[in-house]
Design an enzyme around this catalytic site. Structure first.
Site, PDB file in Angstrom:
ATOM      1  N   ARG A 232     -15.436  -6.527  -7.559  1.00 33.47           N
ATOM      2  CA  ARG A 232     -16.030  -5.372  -7.799  1.00 33.47           C
ATOM      3  C   ARG A 232     -17.810  -6.369  -7.230  1.00 33.47           C
ATOM      4  NH1 ARG A 232     -13.472  -4.930 -10.959  1.00 33.47           N
ATOM      5  NH2 ARG A 232     -12.142  -2.682 -10.146  1.00 33.47           N
TER       6      ARG A 232
ATOM      7  N   ASP B 221     -12.136   1.485  -5.570  1.00 35.45           N
ATOM      8  CA  ASP B 221     -10.592   1.460  -5.793  1.00 35.45           C
ATOM      9  C   ASP B 221     -10.385  -0.178  -5.697  1.00 35.45           C
ATOM     10  OD1 ASP B 221      -8.242   3.177  -5.686  1.00 35.45           O
ATOM     11  OD2 ASP B 221      -7.310   2.024  -3.847  1.00 35.45           O
TER      12      ASP B 221
ATOM     13  N   ASP C 165      -5.871  -9.507 -15.348  1.00 38.47           N
ATOM     14  CA  ASP C 165      -7.417 -10.600 -15.677  1.00 38.47           C
ATOM     15  C   ASP C 165      -6.135 -11.723 -15.832  1.00 38.47           C
ATOM     16  OD1 ASP C 165      -9.011  -9.676 -14.271  1.00 38.47           O
ATOM     17  OD2 ASP C 165     -10.608  -8.399 -15.781  1.00 38.47           O
TER      18      ASP C 165
ATOM     19  N   LYS D  94     -17.964 -12.580 -14.696  1.00 35.83           N
ATOM     20  CA  LYS D  94     -16.890 -12.267 -13.323  1.00 35.83           C
ATOM     21  C   LYS D  94     -17.822 -11.750 -12.548  1.00 35.83           C
ATOM     22  CE  LYS D  94     -13.245  -8.663 -13.905  1.00 35.83           C
ATOM     23  NZ  LYS D  94     -12.309  -7.906 -13.828  1.00 35.83           N
TER      24      LYS D  94
END
Ligand code: ITT
Length: 200
Positions: free
Chosen positions: A183, A70, A157, A177
């Site tokens: 993440r 999440d 993004d 990234k």
């Protein structure tokens, strides 16, 4: 190889998570490949609770260990919005383009130095065979631009500038990234915790 279901319908997330956990020795399977249509309710107030909720629902539906993600964008000038509602920020109908348009409207007239923001991610692992859920979090600081830049990534993004790079998250390769994102931080910490719990 142990099969693990990924409790996400966001294909971009599934790709990022697959690359991040490539060495963990799991075969990652998207939820819709094993139990299509499984409800993944996420109505809790925190990223951590929602990540655990998604993984718990996927584990219950499949009998497999499950990963949940999440995540969302917190914008300081908006009091932390859209936060856990990032995916649905524009209301109905909703997609990345509408979310970005709404964000730019909400920040109209806000000067660059006040456009600070961060992505947050909670990554959860739930094993239906037992044990408490494992959850880890990560964040990535940035600034919201006044116009989109770049064609990579997803979600916010193109508007999310990474100051240290002078580029948006949509202007960098997936490998980059996955070096610096929210993440990446969350799943690396989860990876370390799972390796620790399986050691010995
Ligand atoms: P699942 O619940 O099926 O995993 P989702 O996209 O609805 O997919 P979330 O509820 O966690 O997932 O919402 C995350 C939203 O936050 C996502 O849709 C984007 O709008 C934003 N977001 C999160 N991580 C992002 C990233 O790395 N890049 C761009 N936007 C991101």
């Amino acid at each position: 190889m142990r099969r693990v279901v990924v409790a996400s319908r966001n294909r971009h997330k599934v790709v990022e998570i697959g690359a991040l956990l490539a060495d963990l020795g799991f075969e990652l399977v998207p939820i819709d490949d094993v139990a299509p249509g499984t409800a993944l309710v996420e109505d809790d107030p925190t990223f951590e609770e929602n990540a655990i909720a998604k993984a718990t629902q996927a584990a219950a539906a499949t009998g497999l260990p499950a990963l949940g993600d999440d995540s969302g964008l917190e914008v300081d000038a908006l009091g932390g919005a859209p936060g856990v509602r990032s995916a649905r920020y524009a209301g109905d109908p909703c997609d990345d383009g509408r979310n970005n348009t709404k964000l730019l409207g909400a920040l109209a007239g806000v000067p660059a130095e006040l456009r600070t923001a961060r992505y947050r991610c909670a990554a959860a692992f739930v094993d239906p065979a037992g044990g408490a859920p494992v959850v880890r979090s990560g964040a990535c600081e940035g600034v919201i631009l006044e116009a989109p830049r770049g064609a990579g990534g997803f979600g916010y993004d193109p508007l999310f500038l990474v100051p240290s790079l002078g580029k948006t998250m949509a202007e960098i390769e997936l490998s980059e990234k996955n070096r610096l994102s929210h993440r990446a931080a969350a799943f690396r910490a989860l990876d370390a915790a799972l390796r620790g719990s399986h050691a010995g």
